[in-house]
Design a protein around this motif. Sequence first.
Motif, PDB file in Angstrom:
ATOM      1  N   ASN A  92       0.846  -1.194   0.000  1.00 16.90           N
ATOM      2  CA  ASN A  92       0.000   0.000   0.000  1.00 16.90           C
ATOM      3  C   ASN A  92       0.878   1.240   0.000  1.00 16.90           C
ATOM      4  N   PRO A  93       0.834   2.042  -1.062  1.00 15.37           N
ATOM      5  CA  PRO A  93       1.677   3.236  -1.141  1.00 15.37           C
ATOM      6  C   PRO A  93       1.013   4.455  -0.511  1.00 15.37           C
ATOM      7  N   PHE A  94       0.918   4.468   0.820  1.00 18.10           N
ATOM      8  CA  PHE A  94       0.302   5.595   1.509  1.00 18.10           C
ATOM      9  C   PHE A  94       1.281   6.754   1.638  1.00 18.10           C
ATOM     10  N   ASN A  95       0.738   7.970   1.632  1.00 20.46           N
ATOM     11  CA  ASN A  95       1.586   9.126   1.892  1.00 20.46           C
ATOM     12  C   ASN A  95       1.860   9.230   3.396  1.00 20.46           C
ATOM     13  N   ALA A  96       2.672  10.211   3.770  1.00 26.37           N
ATOM     14  CA  ALA A  96       3.120  10.302   5.163  1.00 26.37           C
ATOM     15  C   ALA A  96       1.987  10.557   6.147  1.00 26.37           C
ATOM     16  N   SER A  97       0.920  11.222   5.687  1.00 24.81           N
ATOM     17  CA  SER A  97      -0.195  11.541   6.581  1.00 24.81           C
ATOM     18  C   SER A  97      -1.344  10.530   6.479  1.00 24.81           C
ATOM     19  N   PHE A  98      -1.153   9.485   5.691  1.00 24.94           N
ATOM     20  CA  PHE A  98      -2.132   8.406   5.549  1.00 24.94           C
ATOM     21  C   PHE A  98      -3.515   8.918   5.111  1.00 24.94           C
ATOM     22  N   ASP A  99      -3.515   9.962   4.278  1.00 23.77           N
ATOM     23  CA  ASP A  99      -4.782  10.445   3.735  1.00 23.77           C
ATOM     24  C   ASP A  99      -4.726  10.566   2.209  1.00 23.77           C
ATOM     25  N   GLY A 100      -3.788   9.868   1.615  1.00 25.50           N
ATOM     26  CA  GLY A 100      -3.650   9.868   0.163  1.00 25.50           C
ATOM     27  C   GLY A 100      -2.614   8.844  -0.252  1.00 25.50           C
ATOM     28  N   LEU A 101      -2.530   8.597  -1.561  1.00 26.36           N
ATOM     29  CA  LEU A 101      -1.547   7.656  -2.087  1.00 26.36           C
ATOM     30  C   LEU A 101      -0.253   8.388  -2.422  1.00 26.36           C
ATOM     31  N   ALA A 102       0.851   7.702  -2.280  1.00 28.00           N
ATOM     32  CA  ALA A 102       2.161   8.321  -2.476  1.00 28.00           C
ATOM     33  C   ALA A 102       2.406   8.712  -3.924  1.00 28.00           C
ATOM     34  N   HIS A 103       1.826   7.952  -4.856  1.00 22.56           N
ATOM     35  CA  HIS A 103       1.996   8.312  -6.267  1.00 22.56           C
ATOM     36  C   HIS A 103       0.849   9.230  -6.682  1.00 22.56           C
ATOM     37  N   SER A 104       1.172  10.258  -7.435  1.00 22.94           N
ATOM     38  CA  SER A 104       0.179  11.268  -7.796  1.00 22.94           C
ATOM     39  C   SER A 104      -0.622  10.890  -9.031  1.00 22.94           C
ATOM     40  N   GLU A 105      -0.136   9.939  -9.801  1.00 29.83           N
ATOM     41  CA  GLU A 105      -0.823   9.568 -11.032  1.00 29.83           C
ATOM     42  C   GLU A 105      -1.786   8.405 -10.781  1.00 29.83           C
ATOM     43  N   GLU A 106      -2.668   8.160 -11.748  1.00 23.18           N
ATOM     44  CA  GLU A 106      -3.613   7.052 -11.619  1.00 23.18           C
ATOM     45  C   GLU A 106      -2.912   5.757 -12.024  1.00 23.18           C
ATOM     46  N   THR A 107      -2.061   5.310 -11.142  1.00 17.66           N
ATOM     47  CA  THR A 107      -1.332   4.076 -11.357  1.00 17.66           C
ATOM     48  C   THR A 107      -1.374   3.283 -10.061  1.00 17.66           C
ATOM     49  N   SER A 108      -0.550   2.280  -9.936  1.00 13.56           N
ATOM     50  CA  SER A 108      -0.464   1.481  -8.722  1.00 13.56           C
ATOM     51  C   SER A 108       0.918   0.852  -8.683  1.00 13.56           C
ATOM     52  N   ILE A 109       1.310   0.362  -7.527  1.00 11.77           N
ATOM     53  CA  ILE A 109       2.586  -0.330  -7.436  1.00 11.77           C
ATOM     54  C   ILE A 109       2.566  -1.558  -8.347  1.00 11.77           C
ATOM     55  N   ALA A 110       1.437  -2.260  -8.379  1.00 17.22           N
ATOM     56  CA  ALA A 110       1.331  -3.453  -9.223  1.00 17.22           C
ATOM     57  C   ALA A 110       1.528  -3.110 -10.698  1.00 17.22           C
ATOM     58  N   GLN A 111       0.947  -2.002 -11.150  1.00 17.79           N
ATOM     59  CA  GLN A 111       1.112  -1.593 -12.547  1.00 17.79           C
ATOM     60  C   GLN A 111       2.561  -1.206 -12.837  1.00 17.79           C
ATOM     61  N   GLU A 112       3.195  -0.572 -11.869  1.00 18.90           N
ATOM     62  CA  GLU A 112       4.602  -0.210 -12.049  1.00 18.90           C
ATOM     63  C   GLU A 112       5.491  -1.462 -12.047  1.00 18.90           C
ATOM     64  N   VAL A 113       5.128  -2.456 -11.253  1.00 16.33           N
ATOM     65  CA  VAL A 113       5.848  -3.731 -11.263  1.00 16.33           C
ATOM     66  C   VAL A 113       5.767  -4.365 -12.642  1.00 16.33           C
ATOM     67  N   ALA A 114       4.590  -4.331 -13.236  1.00 15.53           N
ATOM     68  CA  ALA A 114       4.400  -4.942 -14.555  1.00 15.53           C
ATOM     69  C   ALA A 114       5.314  -4.314 -15.608  1.00 15.53           C
ATOM     70  N   LYS A 115       5.679  -3.062 -15.415  1.00 15.68           N
ATOM     71  CA  LYS A 115       6.541  -2.374 -16.376  1.00 15.68           C
ATOM     72  C   LYS A 115       7.983  -2.873 -16.325  1.00 15.68           C
ATOM     73  N   VAL A 116       8.416  -3.346 -15.151  1.00 20.74           N
ATOM     74  CA  VAL A 116       9.818  -3.764 -15.007  1.00 20.74           C
ATOM     75  C   VAL A 116       9.979  -5.284 -14.937  1.00 20.74           C
ATOM     76  N   ALA A 117       8.875  -6.009 -14.776  1.00 20.24           N
ATOM     77  CA  ALA A 117       8.942  -7.470 -14.689  1.00 20.24           C
ATOM     78  C   ALA A 117       9.184  -8.075 -16.071  1.00 20.24           C
TER      79      ALA A 117
END
Length: 207
Positions: A92-117
């Motif tokens: 879960n890519p939470f920001n420091a205040s736990f009220d938003g996601l760390a990435h600003s774009e409409e993506t996900s860690i899983a989608q970013e993994v797919a790019k490098v796998a």
Amino acid sequence: MGSITLIGTGNMARAIGTLAVAGGNTVEVMGRDQSKADWLAKALGGGSTTGKWGAVPAGDIVITALLYDSVVPVVAEYGDALAGKVIVDISNPFNASFDGLAHSEETSIAQEVAKVAPASASVVKAFNTIFRNVLEKGRPNVFIAGDNAQAKAGVAAFIESLGLRPLDVGGLKMAHWLEGMGLVTVGLAGNGVGHGDFALGVNEFTG
């Protein structure tokens, strides 16, 4: 049952590994700190083994039980060692205040993994909406997202072996919204519910 490799030695790795062993799965543990990997494998029991960091995982399903900012770099580091594997991202890519996601774009860690796998690997998002304590003592629903139907079927079968209910939410793009659900879960724990002894799920009504 299936064969899984846990990359990571933290609390979620132990929680999933414990259920995996109880469900009759073969479990391998990999960690940068070999002594921690050895300790976890011994603690899990059931013939659990350890693998060398960066080597080809023994499991068909590879669960990256890591903090979100380590997942993509580790998958990139493993590179071709993950060819043909099903990679399960639970982060879960939470920001420091736990009220938003760390990435600003409409993506996900899983989608970013797919790019490098490796191209032959499949990526599935799962387990990210469940608190560790609930996973240890409850029977929560497990939401999954991914583009490869066969990979998702394998992950669903693994989840069922844990005594849990898999629920497919669609393609890998839905991983972004599963991360949002993880954020909602944290918000509920801090506000409306007031504790972490719960999980989001689906109740079906007929008639």
